[in-house]
Design a protein around this motif. Structure first.
Motif, PDB file in Angstrom:
ATOM      1  N   ASP A 191      41.591  18.821 119.719  1.00  0.00           N
ATOM      2  CA  ASP A 191      42.543  17.743 120.014  1.00  0.00           C
ATOM      3  C   ASP A 191      41.959  16.386 119.633  1.00  0.00           C
ATOM      4  O   ASP A 191      42.314  15.366 120.185  1.00  0.00           O
ATOM      5  N   TRP A 192      41.059  16.385 118.675  1.00  0.00           N
ATOM      6  CA  TRP A 192      40.430  15.164 118.182  1.00  0.00           C
ATOM      7  C   TRP A 192      40.216  15.309 116.673  1.00  0.00           C
ATOM      8  O   TRP A 192      40.292  16.405 116.135  1.00  0.00           O
ATOM      9  N   SER A 209      37.766  13.412 113.339  1.00  0.00           N
ATOM     10  CA  SER A 209      36.667  12.520 112.976  1.00  0.00           C
ATOM     11  C   SER A 209      36.901  11.982 111.565  1.00  0.00           C
ATOM     12  O   SER A 209      37.045  12.764 110.627  1.00  0.00           O
ATOM     13  N   GLU A 243      40.562   3.766 107.811  1.00  0.00           N
ATOM     14  CA  GLU A 243      41.738   3.018 107.366  1.00  0.00           C
ATOM     15  C   GLU A 243      41.866   2.949 105.845  1.00  0.00           C
ATOM     16  O   GLU A 243      42.889   2.504 105.347  1.00  0.00           O
ATOM     17  N   TYR A 274      40.982  14.889 107.289  1.00  0.00           N
ATOM     18  CA  TYR A 274      41.134  13.847 108.308  1.00  0.00           C
ATOM     19  C   TYR A 274      42.592  13.398 108.399  1.00  0.00           C
ATOM     20  O   TYR A 274      43.169  13.323 109.482  1.00  0.00           O
ATOM     21  N   ARG A 275      43.193  13.129 107.262  1.00  0.00           N
ATOM     22  CA  ARG A 275      44.562  12.628 107.246  1.00  0.00           C
ATOM     23  C   ARG A 275      45.563  13.687 107.739  1.00  0.00           C
ATOM     24  O   ARG A 275      46.479  13.371 108.487  1.00  0.00           O
ATOM     25  N   GLU A 325      44.916  16.168 109.820  1.00  0.00           N
ATOM     26  CA  GLU A 325      44.694  16.363 111.248  1.00  0.00           C
ATOM     27  C   GLU A 325      45.279  15.215 112.064  1.00  0.00           C
ATOM     28  O   GLU A 325      45.794  15.423 113.167  1.00  0.00           O
ATOM     29  N   LYS A 326      45.210  13.994 111.522  1.00  0.00           N
ATOM     30  CA  LYS A 326      45.857  12.860 112.219  1.00  0.00           C
ATOM     31  C   LYS A 326      47.349  13.110 112.362  1.00  0.00           C
ATOM     32  O   LYS A 326      47.925  12.850 113.421  1.00  0.00           O
ATOM     33  N   ARG A 383      48.848  16.087 112.351  1.00  0.00           N
ATOM     34  CA  ARG A 383      49.017  17.197 113.292  1.00  0.00           C
ATOM     35  C   ARG A 383      48.910  16.722 114.726  1.00  0.00           C
ATOM     36  O   ARG A 383      49.674  17.144 115.613  1.00  0.00           O
ATOM     37  N   LEU A 384      48.005  15.795 114.984  1.00  0.00           N
ATOM     38  CA  LEU A 384      47.774  15.292 116.336  1.00  0.00           C
ATOM     39  C   LEU A 384      48.712  14.143 116.699  1.00  0.00           C
ATOM     40  O   LEU A 384      48.705  13.670 117.842  1.00  0.00           O
ATOM     41  N   GLY A 385      49.519  13.704 115.758  1.00  0.00           N
ATOM     42  CA  GLY A 385      50.438  12.610 116.028  1.00  0.00           C
ATOM     43  C   GLY A 385      49.755  11.277 116.209  1.00  0.00           C
ATOM     44  O   GLY A 385      50.212  10.425 116.991  1.00  0.00           O
ATOM     45  N   LEU A 386      48.666  11.078 115.504  1.00  0.00           N
ATOM     46  CA  LEU A 386      47.903   9.825 115.621  1.00  0.00           C
ATOM     47  C   LEU A 386      48.278   8.837 114.526  1.00  0.00           C
ATOM     48  O   LEU A 386      48.644   9.140 113.475  1.00  0.00           O
TER      49      LEU A 386
END
Length: 87
Positions: A8-9, A11, A49, A78-79, A81-82, A84-87
């Motif tokens: 749930d994180w 990096s 970023e 990374y992108r 997973e962001k 997927r996690l809704g970040l």
């Protein structure tokens, strides 16, 4: 049956870059010069970023090690997973 590992994180690639810079004892300023970018760009890169395109991945591979493909996959993962996690 093994369940997939879905943390749930996430990096950013910058975490790997920071570790390598520390190991090589290279300052962010020197690193910025070597990749021909500004210090502000490096700050944004380290926090995820900035996107690692093929040109930047080639520079990272030459300066930090690993392959161009590694840096491209690290950023892509990374992108995704962001997302997927809704970040």
């Amino acid at each position: 049956m093994d369940l997939p590992f879905l943390p749930d994180w996430v990096s950013p690639p910058g975490d790997s870059i920071k570790d390598i810079l520390e190991h090589k004892r290279m300052s962010k300023t020197n690193f910025a010069k070597k990749i021909e970018r500004s210090s502000k760009f490096v700050d944004r890169l380290l926090i995820g970023e900035e996107i690692i395109d093929e040109n930047l991945a080639q520079k990272l591979a030459a300066i930090l090690g690993a392959s161009t493909g590694f840096w491209m996959r690290r950023d892509s993962h990374y992108r995704s997973e962001k997302i997927r996690l809704g970040l």
